[in-house]
Design a protein around this motif. Structure first.
Motif, PDB file in Angstrom:
ATOM      1  N   ALA A 166      72.028  13.731 111.104  1.00  0.00           N
ATOM      2  CA  ALA A 166      71.735  12.711 110.090  1.00  0.00           C
ATOM      3  C   ALA A 166      70.622  11.781 110.555  1.00  0.00           C
ATOM      4  O   ALA A 166      69.692  11.468 109.796  1.00  0.00           O
ATOM      5  N   GLU A 167      70.693  11.350 111.809  1.00  0.00           N
ATOM      6  CA  GLU A 167      69.667  10.443 112.330  1.00  0.00           C
ATOM      7  C   GLU A 167      68.316  11.133 112.468  1.00  0.00           C
ATOM      8  O   GLU A 167      67.266  10.515 112.286  1.00  0.00           O
ATOM      9  N   LYS A 168      68.343  12.428 112.769  1.00  0.00           N
ATOM     10  CA  LYS A 168      67.092  13.177 112.834  1.00  0.00           C
ATOM     11  C   LYS A 168      66.451  13.268 111.437  1.00  0.00           C
ATOM     12  O   LYS A 168      65.226  13.193 111.294  1.00  0.00           O
ATOM     13  N   LEU A 169      67.275  13.436 110.406  1.00  0.00           N
ATOM     14  CA  LEU A 169      66.754  13.463 109.038  1.00  0.00           C
ATOM     15  C   LEU A 169      66.160  12.111 108.657  1.00  0.00           C
ATOM     16  O   LEU A 169      65.107  12.040 108.009  1.00  0.00           O
ATOM     17  N   VAL A 170      66.823  11.048 109.062  1.00  0.00           N
ATOM     18  CA  VAL A 170      66.297   9.708 108.795  1.00  0.00           C
ATOM     19  C   VAL A 170      64.961   9.516 109.505  1.00  0.00           C
ATOM     20  O   VAL A 170      64.032   8.897 108.969  1.00  0.00           O
ATOM     21  N   ASP A 171      64.845  10.068 110.716  1.00  0.00           N
ATOM     22  CA  ASP A 171      63.570  10.004 111.442  1.00  0.00           C
ATOM     23  C   ASP A 171      62.444  10.639 110.629  1.00  0.00           C
ATOM     24  O   ASP A 171      61.324  10.107 110.554  1.00  0.00           O
ATOM     25  N   ILE A 172      62.726  11.819 110.032  1.00  0.00           N
ATOM     26  CA  ILE A 172      61.717  12.507 109.236  1.00  0.00           C
ATOM     27  C   ILE A 172      61.312  11.649 108.040  1.00  0.00           C
ATOM     28  O   ILE A 172      60.127  11.463 107.756  1.00  0.00           O
ATOM     29  N   GLU A 173      62.318  11.133 107.329  1.00  0.00           N
ATOM     30  CA  GLU A 173      61.987  10.328 106.146  1.00  0.00           C
ATOM     31  C   GLU A 173      61.214   9.075 106.527  1.00  0.00           C
ATOM     32  O   GLU A 173      60.268   8.685 105.849  1.00  0.00           O
ATOM     33  N   ASP A 174      61.604   8.454 107.614  1.00  0.00           N
ATOM     34  CA  ASP A 174      60.911   7.262 108.103  1.00  0.00           C
ATOM     35  C   ASP A 174      59.437   7.591 108.354  1.00  0.00           C
ATOM     36  O   ASP A 174      58.531   6.884 107.884  1.00  0.00           O
ATOM     37  N   ALA A 175      59.190   8.676 109.076  1.00  0.00           N
ATOM     38  CA  ALA A 175      57.822   9.065 109.401  1.00  0.00           C
ATOM     39  C   ALA A 175      57.052   9.480 108.148  1.00  0.00           C
ATOM     40  O   ALA A 175      55.868   9.163 108.007  1.00  0.00           O
ATOM     41  N   PHE A 176      57.716  10.183 107.237  1.00  0.00           N
ATOM     42  CA  PHE A 176      57.054  10.634 106.013  1.00  0.00           C
ATOM     43  C   PHE A 176      56.670   9.443 105.147  1.00  0.00           C
ATOM     44  O   PHE A 176      55.577   9.400 104.576  1.00  0.00           O
ATOM     45  N   GLN A 177      57.574   8.463 105.053  1.00  0.00           N
ATOM     46  CA  GLN A 177      57.271   7.294 104.231  1.00  0.00           C
ATOM     47  C   GLN A 177      56.137   6.470 104.833  1.00  0.00           C
ATOM     48  O   GLN A 177      55.321   5.901 104.097  1.00  0.00           O
ATOM     49  N   ASN A 178      56.083   6.389 106.159  1.00  0.00           N
ATOM     50  CA  ASN A 178      54.959   5.710 106.800  1.00  0.00           C
ATOM     51  C   ASN A 178      53.647   6.409 106.465  1.00  0.00           C
ATOM     52  O   ASN A 178      52.617   5.760 106.228  1.00  0.00           O
ATOM     53  N   TRP A 179      53.684   7.748 106.461  1.00  0.00           N
ATOM     54  CA  TRP A 179      52.488   8.518 106.122  1.00  0.00           C
ATOM     55  C   TRP A 179      52.087   8.280 104.669  1.00  0.00           C
ATOM     56  O   TRP A 179      50.916   8.058 104.362  1.00  0.00           O
ATOM     57  N   ARG A 180      53.085   8.308 103.760  1.00  0.00           N
ATOM     58  CA  ARG A 180      52.805   8.048 102.349  1.00  0.00           C
ATOM     59  C   ARG A 180      52.195   6.660 102.148  1.00  0.00           C
ATOM     60  O   ARG A 180      51.233   6.488 101.397  1.00  0.00           O
ATOM     61  N   PHE A 181      52.782   5.657 102.823  1.00  0.00           N
ATOM     62  CA  PHE A 181      52.284   4.291 102.668  1.00  0.00           C
ATOM     63  C   PHE A 181      50.855   4.165 103.186  1.00  0.00           C
ATOM     64  O   PHE A 181      49.997   3.573 102.535  1.00  0.00           O
ATOM     65  N   LYS A 182      50.608   4.740 104.363  1.00  0.00           N
ATOM     66  CA  LYS A 182      49.268   4.647 104.942  1.00  0.00           C
ATOM     67  C   LYS A 182      48.251   5.379 104.073  1.00  0.00           C
ATOM     68  O   LYS A 182      47.097   4.934 103.936  1.00  0.00           O
ATOM     69  N   HIS A 183      48.661   6.480 103.476  1.00  0.00           N
ATOM     70  CA  HIS A 183      47.802   7.202 102.543  1.00  0.00           C
ATOM     71  C   HIS A 183      47.440   6.306 101.369  1.00  0.00           C
ATOM     72  O   HIS A 183      46.262   6.128 101.017  1.00  0.00           O
ATOM     73  N   MET A 184      48.474   5.725 100.747  1.00  0.00           N
ATOM     74  CA  MET A 184      48.255   4.848  99.591  1.00  0.00           C
ATOM     75  C   MET A 184      47.344   3.682  99.945  1.00  0.00           C
ATOM     76  O   MET A 184      46.402   3.365  99.222  1.00  0.00           O
ATOM     77  N   TYR A 185      47.611   3.065 101.098  1.00  0.00           N
ATOM     78  CA  TYR A 185      46.855   1.875 101.480  1.00  0.00           C
ATOM     79  C   TYR A 185      45.399   2.222 101.804  1.00  0.00           C
ATOM     80  O   TYR A 185      44.484   1.464 101.486  1.00  0.00           O
ATOM     81  N   THR A 186      45.192   3.390 102.433  1.00  0.00           N
ATOM     82  CA  THR A 186      43.823   3.824 102.735  1.00  0.00           C
ATOM     83  C   THR A 186      43.048   4.088 101.454  1.00  0.00           C
ATOM     84  O   THR A 186      41.875   3.710 101.332  1.00  0.00           O
ATOM     85  N   VAL A 187      43.700   4.749 100.492  1.00  0.00           N
ATOM     86  CA  VAL A 187      43.048   4.995  99.204  1.00  0.00           C
ATOM     87  C   VAL A 187      42.701   3.673  98.527  1.00  0.00           C
ATOM     88  O   VAL A 187      41.599   3.487  97.998  1.00  0.00           O
ATOM     89  N   GLN A 188      43.637   2.733  98.554  1.00  0.00           N
ATOM     90  CA  GLN A 188      43.399   1.424  97.946  1.00  0.00           C
ATOM     91  C   GLN A 188      42.242   0.709  98.634  1.00  0.00           C
ATOM     92  O   GLN A 188      41.410   0.061  97.984  1.00  0.00           O
TER      93      GLN A 188
END
Length: 289
Positions: free
Chosen positions: A230-252
């Motif tokens: 479960a914690e490993k899955l949370v790690d993936i989502e945490d990292a994926f969301q950071n990537w999504r946010f950085k993508h959005m912010y870079t585009v902005q």
């Protein structure tokens, strides 16, 4: 004292490294590093469509990202097989690797953000309708993690091989589906419609799944492998969301609120992705612990 300093600066022997006798220098008719990696193809794949300096940066960042996405998908598929076979130790290893790959992808946005809006606008029109939304590797990874979308798969209908592979991944159980099956196998009461369903549809949070995770988190020693998973899955989502946010912010940062080249609203569309969770109950259960 000055003579000693001069003498030490004048000694350049430490700046020269002789080749060892055993190093291969004659590679005629033998496998070379470049041949093994097909570097001639890779390094010749940057076809510029303008005379603008920063287009090279733009292309290489996205090409490198596609390679990392391919590797991430490769590792998630391995994790799915591992969990199906009760090989949790190897599953933990490859899931941890996916987290680090996503962190690497996140860092790449920082490199891209060194390109100013003026630099990008000089060649943006040469992209035509090409857009990261059309990334096969990204879509495949999202499908493997459970964020399914028939409409998103349809974007790839122009490429028969890619579309066929996405359809296969779309209809197969994703990583979370396999994990829920494992929860059921060990005795947790998971609603049947979460175990036997149309896997091409987006996953929706469920009370029986949340109750199972609550039991796992309440007795981590008793359910250690599932707790660690479960914690490993949370790690993936945490990292994926950071990537999504950085993508959005870079585009902005680079294009503001302009429409995306692929026809989306741009930043508003990317912000919606940040609200999407692969493993919703793992975050819901934290409120109830």
């Amino acid at each position: 004292m000055n003579e000693k300093v001069k003498g030490s600066l004048g000694d350049t022997r430490g700046n020269f490294r002789e080749l060892e006798d055993t190093i291969h220098t004659d590679l005629k008719d033998r496998m070379s590093y470049g041949e093994y990696l097909h570097l001639a193809k890779i390094l010749d794949a940057q076809e510029l469509h303008s005379d603008q300096h920063d287009e090279m940066l733009f292309i290489i960042i996205h090409q490198a990202s596609e390679l990392w996405l391919k590797l991430a998908g490769h590792e998630v598929e391995a994790a799915i097989r591992n969990i199906q076979e009760d090989d949790f130790r190897h599953a933990f290893k490859v899931i941890a690797r996916v987290k680090l790959i996503l962190m690497q992808l996140t860092q790449s946005w920082s490199i891209l953000s060194t390109m100013t809006p003026v630099d990008y606008l000089k060649f943006r029109d040469t992209l035509g309708p090409a857009s990261g939304f059309q990334s096969y590797g990204y879509r495949r990874l999202e499908f493997l993690l459970g964020n399914k979308s028939k409409a998103a798969a349809a974007v790839h209908r122009h490429d028969d091989d890619v579309h066929a592979d996405l359809q296969r991944v779309l209809q197969a159980p994703g990583l979370y589906d396999v994990v829920l099956g494992k929860l059921s196998d060990v005795g947790f009461d998971i609603d049947a419609d979460k175990l036997d369903r149309d896997f091409s549809l987006p996953y929706e949070a469920n009370e029986s799944v949340k109750a199972a995770w609550h039991a796992v988190y309440s007795e981590p020693d008793r359910h250690f492998e599932l707790y660690e998973l479960a914690e490993k899955l949370v790690d993936i989502e945490d990292a994926f969301q950071n990537w999504r946010f950085k993508h959005m912010y870079t585009v902005q940062r680079i294009i503001g609120n302009r429409m995306g080249t692929g026809g989306s609203s741009g930043v508003p569309f990317l912000k919606k992705a940040i609200e999407t969770s692969f493993f919703p109950e793992l975050f819901m259960v934290r409120t109830d612990l």
